[in-house]
Design an enzyme around this catalytic site. Structure first.
Site, PDB file in Angstrom:
ATOM      1  N   GLU A  80     -57.212  42.446  17.452  1.00 16.59           N
ATOM      2  CA  GLU A  80     -57.669  42.902  18.765  1.00 16.59           C
ATOM      3  C   GLU A  80     -58.636  41.940  19.440  1.00 16.59           C
ATOM      4  OE1 GLU A  80     -57.910  46.668  16.125  1.00 16.59           O
ATOM      5  OE2 GLU A  80     -58.073  44.510  15.881  1.00 16.59           O
ATOM      6  N   ASP A 131     -56.988  47.315  13.780  1.00 19.43           N
ATOM      7  CA  ASP A 131     -57.803  48.161  12.908  1.00 19.43           C
ATOM      8  C   ASP A 131     -56.972  49.223  12.178  1.00 19.43           C
ATOM      9  OD1 ASP A 131     -60.028  46.753  13.647  1.00 19.43           O
ATOM     10  OD2 ASP A 131     -60.684  48.193  15.155  1.00 19.43           O
ATOM     11  N   ASP A 134     -56.621  52.425  11.817  1.00 16.88           N
ATOM     12  CA  ASP A 134     -56.662  53.829  12.216  1.00 16.88           C
ATOM     13  C   ASP A 134     -55.603  54.062  13.294  1.00 16.88           C
ATOM     14  OD1 ASP A 134     -57.747  52.594  14.424  1.00 16.88           O
ATOM     15  OD2 ASP A 134     -59.684  53.616  14.333  1.00 16.88           O
ATOM     16  N   GLU A 167     -55.803  54.360  16.516  1.00 17.72           N
ATOM     17  CA  GLU A 167     -55.940  53.483  17.680  1.00 17.72           C
ATOM     18  C   GLU A 167     -55.412  52.091  17.357  1.00 17.72           C
ATOM     19  OE1 GLU A 167     -56.816  53.993  21.621  1.00 17.72           O
ATOM     20  OE2 GLU A 167     -57.185  55.459  20.023  1.00 17.72           O
ATOM     21  N   TYR A 206     -64.965  49.002   7.718  1.00 15.66           N
ATOM     22  CA  TYR A 206     -64.592  49.580   9.010  1.00 15.66           C
ATOM     23  C   TYR A 206     -65.549  50.703   9.394  1.00 15.66           C
ATOM     24  CZ  TYR A 206     -61.549  51.064  12.804  1.00 15.66           C
ATOM     25  OH  TYR A 206     -61.034  51.386  14.042  1.00 15.66           O
ATOM     26  N   ARG A 264     -65.349  53.114  11.833  1.00 16.04           N
ATOM     27  CA  ARG A 264     -64.885  54.415  12.353  1.00 16.04           C
ATOM     28  C   ARG A 264     -64.224  55.162  11.206  1.00 16.04           C
ATOM     29  NH1 ARG A 264     -63.161  50.884  16.585  1.00 16.04           N
ATOM     30  NH2 ARG A 264     -64.657  50.931  18.304  1.00 16.04           N
ATOM     31  N   HIS A 302     -60.202  56.168   4.661  1.00 17.70           N
ATOM     32  CA  HIS A 302     -60.994  54.953   4.611  1.00 17.70           C
ATOM     33  C   HIS A 302     -62.098  55.102   3.577  1.00 17.70           C
ATOM     34  CE1 HIS A 302     -59.905  54.663   9.136  1.00 17.70           C
ATOM     35  NE2 HIS A 302     -58.971  54.117   8.382  1.00 17.70           N
TER      36      HIS A 302
END
Length: 605
Positions: A9, A84, A86, A88, A292, A294, A337
């Site tokens: 990203e 990432d 997840d 998103e 990570y 989140r 996670h």
């Protein structure tokens, strides 16, 4: 020419990963999302199935990034999608693949929880296909949020004012803030008193003892006269020690950080808003310094626990190490996670590169300390309670001494709503000792209403009731601030007049939008889509049909808020009402306004 293209990203993440890849790998950044729903149209089609119509992001940086990815993909043998780990991130990977038209046979998805050489190498050794369950969960979230925002916001523009929005999670979060404010306004403080005796031992050491004793009796002195009467009874003495109780107490370390507790600790200890915490944490993650950020898991990998144990033993001694597993997860937690921890346990805050900003360094230090502390021994206290009596009036003194600091050698925990802790040590006394009264003071108190939320305690409450997820907490709170639905004063959140009016209208006409239980059930549906237990189409269609029917029923009933008063118009003697203006303030208006009478008066905010 590189045979492999890796897409992430951000440039910062690309720079870190590039260090671990050979010359056959080119790493490019997508600059975040490459496609989104257009602002100019609804873009959610609910005919039979559910289809979302996307358009490329129009920013120059995004266009340039997509052009570079498209050109490099044509020349690469394999494209590795590494956003990432997840929903998103999975959606970004899918959007890149769709927009650039990557060939499935040449495309691999890799995900890693930390950007270290070991984690990246392991991920590239075991690639997978895109997980469409995760993608669909993210698409379903976008769809239901678009349905609420696109359909309901125009009603707010018409009845309250321009540039307002309603949202599936933001409106439920706003309701929490407004409900807390209502509870504060409705709260009736209760007066109570207590007595504090300052007493001296035969060795001339002093202690302070308090009456009433115990929670049940805390409010028994209802006024000054009652306190004075008890004081008059107790004052002559003798002041006798009737019981001394000593006990050993332990305090366990907190679990390692997850998203919500990191935000809470940064709020309490650093005074940071949630968006700032996440911005700094993201920069640490992308530079390869933490895992990570989140996550709703407090789990640590076996390797991490072993590394922490070795470090604790080396730095503090074997007596300070106590292995622990933290596996409890939030209801409806997303992907499995790890907790937020240093990517390299052995890298202490003092070892961090000077290139880190002050913000990065202080947040890394807090994460490192909490991670180390969670694998350390309990703190041990010697607690002492001394019960005294004078003419039948009981008093109590309490104190404690840290016997073994354990994890507190590294980390002390507090939250925004914790009272300041006063720790007293007590002199040695024995049963039957007679003490001398040096002072007997009375103090007036009042019961307190529930505290207003800080950003961090609002996130904690959102997590408790099951609305929002780690990836949306900070963004939701930011929207409430940006739309001026709440204002922050000394870090406490107050609903604005606009926020309260919007909440009242939604309660009256679209109760499910502010209902935390309804919002939590939708979060569970999204979790089920992510896990493959439900399909996106039926979930979105059911929500759309129900919401559309409610909208049709209520759209003409929703009008600008108005409240009666006991005043009369000074110009025509008609009744005066209180109206909410389009600029977010209440004003007084003649009921004949604006056609038959022009009188109105702005009220102070």
């Amino acid at each position: 020419m590189a045979k492999n293209l890796v897409v992430v990203e951000s440039p910062a993440k690309a720079k870190t990963i590039e260090k671990y890849m050979g010359k056959d790998y080119q790493v490019l950044a997508s600059m975040g999302h490459v496609r989104d729903l257009p602002k100019s149209s609804f873009a959610v089609e609910v005919n039979g199935g559910v289809k979302l119509s996307y358009e490329p992001i129009g920013r120059a940086s995004a266009k340039k990034a997509v052009a570079a990815i498209r050109a490099a993909a044509k020349k690469a043998d394999t494209v590795w999608l590494a956003p990432d780990p997840d929903r998103e991130g999975e959606a970004i990977a899918w959007h890149v693949a769709e927009l650039v038209r990557l060939k499935p046979e040449n495309t691999r998805r890799v995900a890693f929880n930390e950007i270290t050489r070991k984690a990246v190498t392991t991920a590239f050794a075991s690639p997978r296909a895109l997980d469409m369950n995760l993608v669909d969960a993210q698409q379903a979230r976008r769809a239901v949020d678009r349905i609420v925002g696109y359909k309901l916001s125009p009603l707010l523009w018409r009845t309250v004012g321009p540039n307002l929005s309603a949202g599936r999670v933001q409106s439920a979060a706003l309701h929490l803030v407004v409900e807390r404010e209502r509870a504060i306004r409705a709260f009736k403080p209760v007066e109570y008193w207590d007595l504090t005796a300052t007493l001296a031992t035969p060795q001339d050491a002093t202690l302070q003892a308090v009456h009433p004793v115990g929670e049940k009796e805390k409010y028994s002195l209802g006024d000054g006269a009652a306190a004075a009467g008890v004081a008059d009874t107790a004052r002559p003495g003798p002041w006798t020690v009737v019981r001394v109780k000593k006990s050993e107490r332990t305090r366990k370390p907190p679990a390692p950080f997850k998203t919500s507790t990191l935000q809470q600790a940064a709020s309490s200890n650093l005074g940071w808003p949630t968006w700032r915490t996440m911005k700094v944490a993201q920069s640490l993650y992308e530079a390869g310094h933490i895992t990570y950020m989140r996550t709703d898991s407090t789990n640590l990998s076996a390797d991490a626990r072993v590394e922490i144990g070795a470090l604790v033993g080396d730095k503090f001694g074997a007596g300070y190490h106590q292995p622990r597993e933290f596996t409890a997860k939030t209801k409806g937690a997303q992907e499995a996670h790890e907790a937020i921890r240093p990517a390299v346990i052995a890298k202490t805050p003092a070892d961090m590169p000077r290139a880190l900003s002050d913000e990065q360094h202080i947040l890394y230090e807090m994460i490192w300390q909490r991670t180390i502390a969670c694998q350390m021994a309990d703190a041990i206290y010697d607690a002492t309670t001394v019960d005294l009596e004078s003419n039948g009036v009981p008093f109590r003194a309490t104190g404690q001494v840290v016997k073994f600091d354990g994890y507190m050698r590294v980390y002390l925990e507090r939250s925004d709503d914790d009272p300041d802790e006063v720790v007293r040590t007590l002199p040695e006394v024995s049963e039957g000792d007679l003490l001398d009264l040096r002072a007997l003071d009375s103090a007036q108190h009042f019961t307190q209403p529930p505290p207003r939320f800080t950003e961090a305690t609002l996130v904690r409450e959102m997590e408790r009731v099951g609305i929002g997820r780690p990836s949306t907490y900070a963004a939701t709170v930011k929207v409430l601030n940006d739309r001026e639905y709440v204002r922050s004063e000394s870090r406490r959140l107050f609903p604005t007049a606009r926020g309260e009016v919007v909440c009242e209208l939604l309660e009256a006409h679209f109760a499910e939008v502010v209902d935390v239980d309804f919002t939590a059930r939708m979060e569970e549906d999204l979790d089920n889509i992510a896990e493959g237990a439900k399909k996106m189409g039926p979930v979105v269609r059911e929500f759309f049909d129900s919401f559309e029917a409610r909208l049709e029923e209520q759209k003409d009933k929703m009008t600008r808020p108005e409240r009666p008063t006991d005043q009369q118009c000074p110009e025509c003697s008609r009744p005066v009402v209180k109206k909410f203006g389009k600029h977010g303030l209440w004003f007084l208006s003649c009921t004949g306004w604006p056609d038959d009478c022009k009188w109105s008066q702005q009220l102070d905010e």
